[in-house]
Each structure stands twice: as C-alpha cells, then as structure tokens.
Design a protein around this motif. Sequence first.
Motif, short mmCIF file in Angstrom:
data_model
loop_
_atom_site.label_atom_id
_atom_site.label_comp_id
_atom_site.label_asym_id
_atom_site.label_seq_id
_atom_site.Cartn_x
_atom_site.Cartn_y
_atom_site.Cartn_z
N ALA A 1 -19.09 -21.39 -68.68
CA ALA A 1 -20.23 -22.21 -69.13
C ALA A 1 -20.95 -23.32 -68.26
CB ALA A 1 -20.19 -22.14 -70.48
N PHE A 2 -21.98 -23.24 -67.96
CA PHE A 2 -23.11 -24.43 -67.72
C PHE A 2 -23.92 -25.13 -68.77
CE2 PHE A 2 -22.71 -22.41 -63.51
CZ PHE A 2 -22.10 -23.58 -63.16
N VAL A 3 -23.98 -26.53 -68.82
CA VAL A 3 -25.22 -26.96 -69.56
C VAL A 3 -25.71 -27.94 -68.61
CG1 VAL A 3 -26.07 -28.68 -71.54
CG2 VAL A 3 -24.19 -26.96 -71.73
N ILE A 4 -27.30 -27.83 -68.65
CA ILE A 4 -27.96 -28.44 -67.19
C ILE A 4 -29.25 -29.45 -67.92
CG2 ILE A 4 -29.60 -27.72 -65.75
CD1 ILE A 4 -27.38 -26.52 -65.21
N CYS A 5 -28.97 -30.14 -67.17
CA CYS A 5 -29.76 -31.42 -67.67
C CYS A 5 -30.57 -31.53 -66.30
CB CYS A 5 -28.95 -32.84 -68.41
SG CYS A 5 -27.98 -32.78 -69.65
N PRO A 6 -31.41 -32.12 -66.89
CA PRO A 6 -32.69 -32.35 -65.66
C PRO A 6 -32.50 -33.93 -65.04
CG PRO A 6 -34.53 -32.72 -67.71
CD PRO A 6 -33.15 -32.74 -68.00
#
Length: 683
Positions: free
Chosen positions: A471-476
């Motif tokens: 899985a990925f968790v993306i932050c700006p």
Amino acid sequence: MALTDPIQKLRGIGPKRAKAFQEKGLSTLGDLLSFYPKKYLNRKIMGSLESSTETAVTVAAVCLKAGTFRRIRRNMALFVLPVEEIRDDGKRVRGEMLWFNQPYLKGAFVPGETYYFYGKIAVKNGRRQMYNPQFAPEDRLADFFVLTPVYGKIEGMPPETLKKTIARAVSEAGDIEDAMPQRYLKTYDLPDMKEALTLIHCPETEADVDRGKRRIKFEEALGINLGILNNRNVAGLSEVIIDDTGILERFISGLPFELTEGQRSVLADIVADLKDRRVMNRLVQGDVGSGKTIVAVACAFLLAMNGYQSAYMAPTEILAAQHAENFSRFLAPYGIQVALLTGSLKAKEKATTLGAIKSGDAQVVIGTHALIQDGVDYYNLGMVITDEQHRFGVKQRGRLERKGELPHTLVMSATPIPRTLALIFYGDLDVSYIDELPRGRKKIKTYFYGEKYLDKILDFTAKEMAAGRQAFVICPFIEPSEEMSEVRSIQEVYQEVKGALGKQFRVAYLHGKLPSEEKQQIIEAFNAHNLDLLVATSIIEVGIDVPNVSVITILSADRFGLSQLHQLRGRVGRGQHQSYCFLVSNARGETTIERMKVIVNNHNGRKIADEDYRLRGPGDYFGARQHGFPEFKALNPYEDFDLIAETKKLAAELFDSGEAQLVTYRQQLLGEFYKSLSEISMN
C-alpha cells in the motif's frame, strides 16, 4: 510616443517608478500597454444582503451607527459598520460591513445616510456580511459605477496610481503601427491595435472589453497556429530508413501476452510514419497502465534490427533503471544490448557506457537528461523516445534529437492533457491514443472521505496487507506549513501510520529530499516486497511499478490537481487484484466536492483532464510553467478553443503566402510566439 520608447518618457514616471515597472519586465511603452487587466469591477451589478454571492455585487444600504473598531489580536483591528438595506418591497435586511486594519474609516460614515457597498456577500453565524467592500455615499456616485480595470500587483505602486498611469499611456501613445493587414481587420471585424488597447484599458462597457480582447486573442491564436505549422515544416525528410517493418510481427508474436487493439493501432501508426520517409514526430497518450512501455520496446527492437540506435529518456533515475531492466528482459533474447546512462554512474561505468554508445555496441540507450549532455556521442541514432515529455520540454527534446541526423521522435505520456492544451503543447506532433487497459485489469474503486475516517481506512489497508498486498499513503508536503496547518507533513503522517501499523507491517517513507542512494534502496526494498507500506509524496507519481500494490490513500487530496490524482491512483490496479483509492480531505467547499466527484466517478484520463482544466482555469496547469509552453496575454485556451480552431485555416494561408506584407506579418507573429515560450529547469 512610440511603443519602443522607454517607460521613463511617460509623464509621471520617475526613476523609482521606472525601476518598479522594470522589475516586472515592463521597460517600454509597448510593454506597459501589454500589461492587461486581470479582471474588471462592474459595480453596476446590483444585489441584496438577503443572499450570499459567488461574485461581487453592489448593495445600497443605510448606515445605522458610525461604526466601531474591535481588536482581534495584536496588530489586527476590525472595523464593524452596521447597515440596513431597505428593499423596494419595504422589507428591511440588516447586515455588517467589515474592514481589517483601516483606521481612516473612523468618522467616514454618517448614521442615517445611504451608501453603496461593492463586494461579496457572505453569511456567518446568521449575520449577513461584506468583507472589505468598496463604497461611496449616495451623493458621490459619478465614478463609482465606471467599469474599472484591475491589474496585477506592481511592488510599491498603489493600484489607483497604476490604473491612472496605464490610462495616461493609452492617451499619449499616439498612432500605433499595426502590422495586421486591413483585409483581416475587415473580414474578422477586429479593431485596430490602438482601438483594441483603448477598449481594454479604458472601457465603458463589458462589450468594449470583449471586443478589445478578441483582437489580442485572435492574434495570439493565429501565432500559435503559425508556430505549429513552422515546427512541422522544419522536420523535413529523414535519413533514417527502415527497410524491414515486417520483422516487428516476430517480436509481437514472441511476447508472453497479447497486445491490445489500442497498442496494435499505435504500432501501425508508427510503422506508417516510418514508411513515409518524413521525420516522425508522434505523441502516444494513454492512461497509466495502458501498456505504452511495450510499444516503446517494440520500436527499439524494430530500429535495432534495421541497424539503428534508440535513445529512451525518462524523467527520473529510478524510472530509467526500471525501464533498462524491462527493455533488457524483452530484447536480450534477440541479442540487442541495452545500456543505462544516468548522472549517478561512477566514472569507470560511465566511460564504458559512453564507449558502447559511440561504437554502436549499445543499440538501445536508456537514461535521464544525461543522454543529452556534451560528451555523449551516438553511433547512428535513429529514434528518440521521451517518457512524460512535459517534464523535459520542447527544447530539451530538441537537444536529444540533434544527437543524430534527424532521428524519428516518439513521445510517451500518461499525463492526461486537455484537448485545448494538447493542441498547443503537442501541436507539432501527430497523436495516437491507447484508450483501453490490458485484459484482466479491474477498475480501481475510488472513494472520498473526511479525515475522521482515516483510522477505518488504515484498518482496511491492514487487511489488504495481511492478505499479501502492499500500500501507499500519499502526503502533499515534506515539511509542515505554517500557512496550511491543517495539512500534515510526511513525517507527521509516517509517525501516525507507523504507530498504527508498524508492529505488524514494515513501513517506510519516501520523498524527494532524501539522498539518491537512500531513495533507490527504499524503492528496491518496496519492489522486492521487503516493505509493506510506503508513506510518500507525489514522487511516486512516476517511477514505481509494483503490481502487488492494491491500496493508495491520498491525504489532503484537495491540494492536488485532478490529473495528478488520476496519475497517483494509477500507481495501483497494475496487477490482477482488485485495487482501491481513498481520497481524504476535510475541505468541503463546493468546488472541492465537485472536483472529487469527477475523480471518483471517472476513469478516463482525457475526460478528467478536461474537467480539471475547466475547474482550475488556464493558470499553471502543470504546477510549474513548463519549458516550451507559451505564456498567454489574453487567450484562455479552454474558453477560446473555437478561436484557435477558427484561425487554423487562416494560419495555413498566411504560412504559404509570398506576398510581402503577409510575409512581414507572419515573421512578426512567429517572433512573438517563440519569444513567449517560457523556460524552466529540467529538474
């Protein structure tokens, strides 16, 4: 005054103001007159305090009290003026006019008098309010209802001074030489340049503005079409002659999977180009995962079997390395050698690679912008392939093309681009689309949730990882932002995710500021499934291809453009498992909801791109003004697509004309078009 005269010649412009203008790139009278208004204030549009408005309106209301100052915090005071609107039907509506840090307002209002206020109406805690409205008393409205241009900021110059200076420039400009032929002005009902500038800067009505802007837009659209024609005309005939295209079927039949109809159609377009003898300039657009890479491999095979080299330029070293591995896997059985050239190669490795490229032993060369550096000599470069071309730009692509004798060019892009921008940005290229995904791919289920559901999303992610997925968790943002405290940084999110899942799963983080070697190690570990979850910035938008990833969660999703969200979503769904994308944000504005609905309900990249461009406007669509992309003075490519199409035929006539006046006009427009191409770093 002439348009070429320095700005200091204008009355009222001393050294200080001249410097302020020059810092904005305005050195001549012509520059100043080309500094067009961003918008216009039309205070004739009347409204009521009864309803909130998206646009500014004028409201007539009676002042109830002289107004009071309210200290909000240190260095911040709010002036509150209670008013009452008396409607035509006799109904009375109360509201407040609010101004920040404007002490001169004390004593400016007389109770019982009627004033006209211009601004946006909002409702807060049941109160109807206008923030920082413009105003005028009922007995001094002569200038209030005049259509007012609003310009971009010039440091150290009050807006009213700037407006008056430009109006003076219009009146003192005298006759302006207009290169546009009279026949065009008459045929297309366009004002001459002097009238157009007057209508834009000193309009009486909105119809005046539209007429003046149409002249400027028309010329910009005509210049774009001329530039496209000129770029196409430069290509000429290719010295790269592909005699045997039938051999391509041998490669296709040897693949361990079947090509889609879209992939076969694109290859047919490319073969037709190669047989035509003209230099091929083709863009292949397709959504993430549509199978563009194997098309590039097939082209490299075809060129190599005909005795030519191919160069494939990727936007990152990570992606270049992955492509080198994939190309080798497919091409090695045919005895085709693939070389990898990046900036991080050690001196000995680099020297060996450069030698193989120069001798022709390396038939396929894959790398980053290192491919176009001085000292890289190709044996017989036949085709240039660029990946995610908008990250390089027209001029960088040109540098690679000049490494050979007019090699063919193939541009691969997964970034969905609105048709309006594609016409301009890729106007010198023929376009092929891959509109279908490989067989067996499932649509990515996409959802939009508030931050309060993040724990449940992480629980779902844990179940997927327990089943063997990643899985990925993306932050700006990499670091916290004072201006946007609600947007968490990657370190904050990493700590939260590690705290929730770290005991059971292997979690790491990835962002652009990490050393290259560390980034490479993390990506290799993730590719090898030695990591289960990666907390990352949008760095993963290109360069990571892991079919085992089934969940991507994008935090503060409202901070990303829709096309970028679509790109990020494409990092999952690359295998046979059902995949999921969770868009997470507490933003609940009308525009945000509309944008999130677009991405939730659509999986077609081109449709998403059109909607994204419609909602965001023509500003900085790609996040940074791109190298090789024209800056528009008045043209809005989304709204003015019909005008671009309308001037296409005229551009062709103008391009082919040998009439002296038209040749001069054509050269002027081409000069302005190429001057407008902005440049950014390849990094």
